[in-house]
Design an enzyme around this catalytic site. Structure first.
Site, PDB file in Angstrom:
ATOM      1  CD  GLU A 163      -2.798  -1.267   2.424  1.00  0.00           C
ATOM      2  OE1 GLU A 163      -2.733  -0.374   3.272  1.00  0.00           O
ATOM      3  OE2 GLU A 163      -3.572  -2.240   2.510  1.00  0.00           O
ATOM      4  CG  ASN A 205      -0.825  -6.915  -1.444  1.00  0.00           C
ATOM      5  OD1 ASN A 205      -1.438  -7.496  -2.336  1.00  0.00           O
ATOM      6  ND2 ASN A 205      -1.296  -6.768  -0.214  1.00  0.00           N
ATOM      7  CG  HIS A 242     -10.079  -5.298   0.478  1.00  0.00           C
ATOM      8  ND1 HIS A 242     -10.373  -6.448   1.164  1.00  0.00           N
ATOM      9  CD2 HIS A 242      -8.758  -5.074   0.687  1.00  0.00           C
ATOM     10  CE1 HIS A 242      -9.296  -6.909   1.774  1.00  0.00           C
ATOM     11  NE2 HIS A 242      -8.293  -6.093   1.485  1.00  0.00           N
ATOM     12  CD  GLU A 271      -4.906  -7.679   1.560  1.00  0.00           C
ATOM     13  OE1 GLU A 271      -5.764  -6.884   2.007  1.00  0.00           O
ATOM     14  OE2 GLU A 271      -3.689  -7.495   1.705  1.00  0.00           O
ATOM     15  CG  ASP A 273     -13.045  -8.370   1.480  1.00  0.00           C
ATOM     16  OD1 ASP A 273     -12.809  -7.458   0.660  1.00  0.00           O
ATOM     17  OD2 ASP A 273     -12.748  -8.270   2.687  1.00  0.00           O
TER      18      ASP A 273
HETATM   19  O1  G2I Z   1      -7.954  -3.623   6.024  1.00  0.00           O
HETATM   20  C1  G2I Z   1      -8.090  -4.786   5.270  1.00  0.00           C
HETATM   21  C2  G2I Z   1      -6.765  -5.239   4.735  1.00  0.00           C
HETATM   22  C3  G2I Z   1      -6.234  -4.219   3.745  1.00  0.00           C
HETATM   23  N1  G2I Z   1      -4.990  -4.660   3.160  1.00  0.00           N
HETATM   24  C4  G2I Z   1      -3.945  -5.029   4.100  1.00  0.00           C
HETATM   25  C5  G2I Z   1      -4.454  -6.024   5.124  1.00  0.00           C
HETATM   26  O2  G2I Z   1      -3.451  -6.289   6.055  1.00  0.00           O
HETATM   27  C6  G2I Z   1      -5.704  -5.508   5.797  1.00  0.00           C
HETATM   28  O3  G2I Z   1      -6.105  -6.488   6.758  1.00  0.00           O
HETATM   29  C7  G2I Z   1      -6.688  -5.983   7.923  1.00  0.00           C
HETATM   30  C8  G2I Z   1      -7.083  -7.133   8.816  1.00  0.00           C
HETATM   31  O4  G2I Z   1      -8.063  -7.884   8.148  1.00  0.00           O
HETATM   32  C9  G2I Z   1      -7.640  -6.603  10.127  1.00  0.00           C
HETATM   33  O5  G2I Z   1      -7.845  -7.696  11.034  1.00  0.00           O
HETATM   34  O6  G2I Z   1      -5.744  -5.179   8.572  1.00  0.00           O
HETATM   35  C10 G2I Z   1      -6.282  -4.547   9.702  1.00  0.00           C
HETATM   36  C11 G2I Z   1      -5.247  -3.591  10.244  1.00  0.00           C
HETATM   37  O7  G2I Z   1      -4.002  -4.192  10.331  1.00  0.00           O
HETATM   38  C12 G2I Z   1      -6.666  -5.611  10.738  1.00  0.00           C
HETATM   39  O8  G2I Z   1      -7.288  -4.993  11.824  1.00  0.00           O
HETATM   40  C13 G2I Z   1      -6.690  -5.168  13.043  1.00  0.00           C
HETATM   41  C14 G2I Z   1      -7.262  -4.157  13.997  1.00  0.00           C
HETATM   42  O9  G2I Z   1      -6.943  -2.854  13.513  1.00  0.00           O
HETATM   43  C15 G2I Z   1      -6.639  -4.330  15.341  1.00  0.00           C
HETATM   44  O10 G2I Z   1      -7.247  -3.447  16.239  1.00  0.00           O
HETATM   45  C16 G2I Z   1      -6.818  -5.760  15.793  1.00  0.00           C
HETATM   46  O11 G2I Z   1      -6.131  -5.962  17.009  1.00  0.00           O
HETATM   47  O12 G2I Z   1      -6.923  -6.472  13.517  1.00  0.00           O
HETATM   48  C17 G2I Z   1      -6.277  -6.710  14.727  1.00  0.00           C
HETATM   49  C18 G2I Z   1      -6.463  -8.163  15.105  1.00  0.00           C
HETATM   50  O13 G2I Z   1      -7.814  -8.499  15.147  1.00  0.00           O
END
Ligand code: G2I
Length: 464
Positions: A163, A205, A242, A271, A273
């Site tokens: 990103e 990515n 996404h 990724e 969805d």
């Molecule tokens: O935002 C969707 C994706 C966009 N591209 C990069 C990916 O890495 C990203 O994934 C999401 C995860 O699916 C989420 O699960 O990235 C977020 C931020 O890193 C993730 O969210 C985080 C929350 O911000 C945290 O508060 C939480 O502790 O997930 C963590 C684990 O549940």
């Protein structure tokens, strides 16, 4: 070596190569029907592709979750556990517990792993967020080196940089502490990753890079083209994919994937969805699968979670299984499309596994790139423009435009056209001199009577 082209058992391998000057042969293969795959991984495997999912370590103990994940998917991405904040919570103290749980689960179940992500402006550990300049650059490179070395030999593909481009119309880099260390931070990260794990595929990515006409897509494309021309070690581009109603699957998705692939990189949907439900969601999923199947170097698709309830945006019910683990209509459409196969357009000369795509053999020293852009649309026809860009000084060019039945080109301008016997392939030559100096562009246009098929034409360029 098995070229991507040969891996595909289904479909007609056409000669048109979108976007770049690559010479390829037309080969029509009659392929016997194969038994339909009954899982996503089996169905994707019929064409040599993988089908993956993101996994959260803390859900692996949920047997509904792990049973579906094990049955359906053969490529695993850690949803959060390999990010910088997870793997280096304190500077130079690395923590792989949760990442290892996922990697070990995947490998012990015969699956491969996509590494996500080595360098990113987001999810940085606190100690890194306030760093800048040389110390940040070195800390980032150390992180890339340490993590990629730790997992050396276990990773199919790494998201080396995640990103790094800005949203909106600029087409430029996103501002971040990493970007402020110098524009070369991305290539520095790729070189460090290659040195640490020479066998992993190294990917850039990003999201909102799906629509070919968006500035961000073009910005990333130009970076990848530049990296390939200068030998920066990049092997793949990840399209996060996404989607939701504000950001639907673009109708030119296959064009985007094909144009990137023509640069000499694999493309992966990393990724996926799609928010929504029912047949509209199912149709959009089908379109994404179809786009990937149409590009030989689209090597796999990963969805961003197992059940809707596992999603980072659960309320949008964007995944293939409902909260109870039942298969949704979207699942069925993906499975059916994988089993139906697709028309694969080769993105490289099959005798040259990693060609420099801008230098076709028969036409002499020069090279050029052809890019299609949409013009006006009517009920029965649409206009298109092809921009020819000289990558080196060239004395002439010719460009092919391949339309798909029942489409017909009914008018052209700014060029001198001729047609093959099928009428589907137009070769356009310059009306006057075709000489262009490196970096210069010219363009021609045409009108397509579409007969209900709105697919974009494929375009190629070759130079002399
Ligand atoms: O935002 C969707 C994706 C966009 N591209 C990069 C990916 O890495 C990203 O994934 C999401 C995860 O699916 C989420 O699960 O990235 C977020 C931020 O890193 C993730 O969210 C985080 C929350 O911000 C945290 O508060 C939480 O502790 O997930 C963590 C684990 O549940």
């Amino acid at each position: 070596m098995t070229t991507p082209r040969l891996r595909h058992r289904r479909g007609r391998l056409g000669a048109a190569v979108s976007g770049l000057a690559v010479t390829a042969l037309t080969v029509a293969l009659a392929v016997p029907a194969a038994a339909a795959g009954s899982t996503l991984q089996a169905a994707a495997g019929e064409s040599g592709r993988y089908f993956g999912t993101a996994i959260a370590a803390n859900r692996l103990s949920d047997s509904t979750y792990s049973t579906i994940a094990n049955r359906e998917f053969n490529m695993i991405t850690a949803e959060n556990e390999m990010k910088m904040d997870a793997t280096e919570p304190n500077q130079n103290q690395f923590s792989y517990g949760n990442a290892d749980r996922i990697v070990n689960w995947a490998r012990s179940n015969g699956k491969q792993v996509r590494g996500h992500a080595l360098a990113w402006h987001s999810q940085q550990p606190g100690w890194m967020q306030n760093m800048s300049g040389t110390s940040l650059r070195n800390a980032m490179l150390n992180h890339v080196t340490q993590v990629a070395t730790y997992y050396r030999g276990k990773i199919h593909s790494w998201d080396v940089v995640n990103e790094a481009f800005a949203d909106g119309s600029s087409g430029g880099r996103r501002d971040s502490n990493l970007q402020r260390t110098g524009n070369d931070w991305i290539e520095a990260a790729f070189r460090a990753a290659r040195a640490a794990d020479p066998n992993a595929k190294l990917c850039y990515n990003d999201y909102n890079t799906d629509n070919w006409s968006h500035a961000k897509t073009q910005g990333v494309y130009n970076m990848v083209r530049d990296f390939k021309s200068r030998g920066v070690p990049i092997d793949c581009v990840g399209f996060q994919a996404h989607f939701n109603s504000g950001n639907p699957v673009p109708s030119n998705y296959d064009v985007t994937l094909r144009n990137f692939a023509a640069l000499g990189v694999d493309v992966q949907i990393t990724e996926l969805d799609i928010e929504g439900s029912g047949s509209s969601q199912a149709q959009q999923y089908q379109g994404v699968v179809q786009a990937c199947l149409s590009v030989a170097r689209c090597t796999g698709i990963t969805v961003w979670g197992v059940r809707d309830s596992d999603s980072w945006r659960a309320s949008g019910t964007p995944l293939l299984f409902d909260g109870s683990g039942n298969k949704k209509a979207a699942y069925t459409s993906v499975l059916n499309q994988l089993n139906a196969g697709g028309t694969t357009t080769p993105t490289q000369n099959p005798t040259t596994p990693n060609p420099t795509p801008t230098t076709p053999p028969p036409t002499g020293g020069g090279s050029c790139t052809a890019t299609y852009s949409e013009g006006q649309k009517w009920n029965d026809r649409f206009n298109g423009t092809v921009t020819i860009r000289a990558n080196t000084n060239i004395s002439g060019w010719q460009s092919t435009v391949t339309v798909r039945s029942p489409q017909r080109i009914i008018a052209t301008w700014s060029g001198s056209p001729s047609w093959d016997s099928s009428g589907n392939v137009m070769t356009m030559r310059p009306s006057g001199s075709g000489a262009l100096s490196a970096g210069q562009t010219t363009s021609f246009g045409f009108t397509v009577q579409h007969g209900g098929n709105w697919a974009w034409p494929s375009v190629t360029c070759s130079a002399s």
